[in-house]
Scaffold this active site. Sequence first.
Site, short mmCIF file in Angstrom:
data_model
loop_
_atom_site.label_atom_id
_atom_site.label_comp_id
_atom_site.label_asym_id
_atom_site.label_seq_id
_atom_site.Cartn_x
_atom_site.Cartn_y
_atom_site.Cartn_z
N SER A 147 -36.36 44.99 -2.47
CA SER A 147 -37.77 45.64 -2.99
C SER A 147 -37.91 46.61 -1.36
O SER A 147 -37.67 48.05 -1.00
CB SER A 147 -38.70 44.77 -3.34
OG SER A 147 -40.01 45.80 -3.83
N ASP A 306 -41.57 52.43 -4.09
CA ASP A 306 -41.07 51.98 -2.27
C ASP A 306 -39.36 51.63 -2.76
O ASP A 306 -38.50 53.03 -3.87
CB ASP A 306 -41.38 50.25 -2.84
CG ASP A 306 -41.38 50.05 -4.24
OD1 ASP A 306 -40.40 50.87 -5.15
OD2 ASP A 306 -40.72 48.53 -4.70
#
Length: 577
Positions: A147, A306
């Site tokens: 992530s 992201d």
Amino acid sequence: MQNWEKMFEKWNMFTALDDSLKINLNKLKNDRSALEDAFYQELSFGTAGMRGILGAGTNRMNIYTIRKAVNGLADYLLTNYNDAKNRGIVIAYDSRYMSKEFAIESAKVLGYYGIHTYVFESLRPTPLLSFAVRHLNTVAGIMITASHNPPEYNGFKVYNEHGAQIVPAEAKLIVESIQQTKDELTVPILEQSQVEEQEKLTWLNDEVDQAYLERLYEITQLSLEDKQSEKDIQIVFTPLHGTALDLVTKGLKQLQFSKIAVVEEQAQPDPEFSTVESPNPEEHQAFSKAINLGKQTNADILLGTDPDADRLGVAVKNSEGEYQVLSGNQLGVLLFDYIVKHIDKSKSVKPRMIKTVVTTELGRAIAEANQVESIDTLTGFKYIGEKINHYDTTGETFLFGFEESYGYLISDFVRDKDAVQAAMMATEMAYYWKQQGKTLFDALDVLYEKYGYYLEGMTSLTLKGQEGSQQMEEILTSIREKPFAEIGGMKVIAIEDYSSSVRTLTLEDKQETIILPKENMIKYLLEDDGWVCFRPSGTEPKIKYYYGVRGTNAEDSEQRLLGLKESLEQRVNRIID
């Protein structure tokens, strides 16, 4: 000799050790502390997978810890699914170091067990992996990503056959299977060439992407005329060196949102994320280049995803004409309000909005005003995905799901947070408000005037190592055994202890059962719709405390929120000092 030293010796004596890991191990030999950290435990497999620093060792992400995890996953699938071999597993990966290598290593282990794998030829967003599980009808999915963690990290996330992150009951069984693999260095594999020769590996091009884009086109709330006409709205987009560029730009352009300026310095995948301190749209510094480009183009909306494209940040001009990043809660309620205003309510049977227990209560207020039931889950989008899976059998209609940490889902053809869906809907929403002469901050003021001025905050306290773990436990023990009577001048009306599933109504001396899975978390409900929640992070050495208020105006809410923050910090500091 300590256990970690024995594990190091085993790795050090393994003659077939990967060459790059041999080099890394040799560098560690003169740093006893670093060596101990690399071997003192096995990298933990949590409720969705594992995440850690790249390198040699049992407490690191490397081909051997990946192989061990996949070996356990294969055992779990073969035990619980008769058709696991034929249905197979789909694997995607992001732009981090070793991501594609870990995807291939996973296919090599699965191939040994005769389980078919579908692997994308190039990097893809996490929500596309979730979609691909359902689209290809695979028995599970694997996403290689960490992530928005720093560059030295990578991770391994497992998805169930519904395309949702695995939940604790599934994770428990997978962990039990992983633990049966005693030696990560000798997990059986096939070579990539063997897996391909046996036709147990299918490389995926863009066929899944096209199917996803077709579904994405369907979720718009625009009229047919608006769908087909060019939109007068200027967009700036940054994928923050990650995976979202292709799908976000194609998704916008197919709805004729064509005025897109991409932050070129951040458009290409880069495992170092070299232009930002953190590739996290929650961090406002990540928007600095987008803001500069926004000023040059006079943009109406700035979008930032992201690296694995499951979180979206948005910035728009405030009343002073400066670009300001919306909070996750603010963007969430704006999206929900826009969606619920435009849906055909006659087609929405038992409509549901799902949020986490630490997400703004303004979402609940909007839901109630629109005859939508608001559902709370524990933190983590896997629980929202689990609820949506349940709705497949109950006939309830999923309308929207969100969490304060910039995760949103508009349509359930994906079962995880989806920044591509959210980017499209946020742009469409900004276009809708622009036609009425308003920015998204103006639209927020409309909500505040109608429902009250909701404001939220969060404090994250980093407590590393064994001592830090003890301090976190001391904080939680103290607020359980010596509960607050009031916080920031607001009386406590209920205490929810999720570790015991007990809600105590303090003013009535009454207890109720919390119908949610158990978790080491405590929430205080306060008068005037205030609340506070303590929980340790599941992925980092941090304890977080969240807090929210509802005031009569911005100044009132800011004062109330500051009072909560100061009270909480004073209590925590007394405990750990």
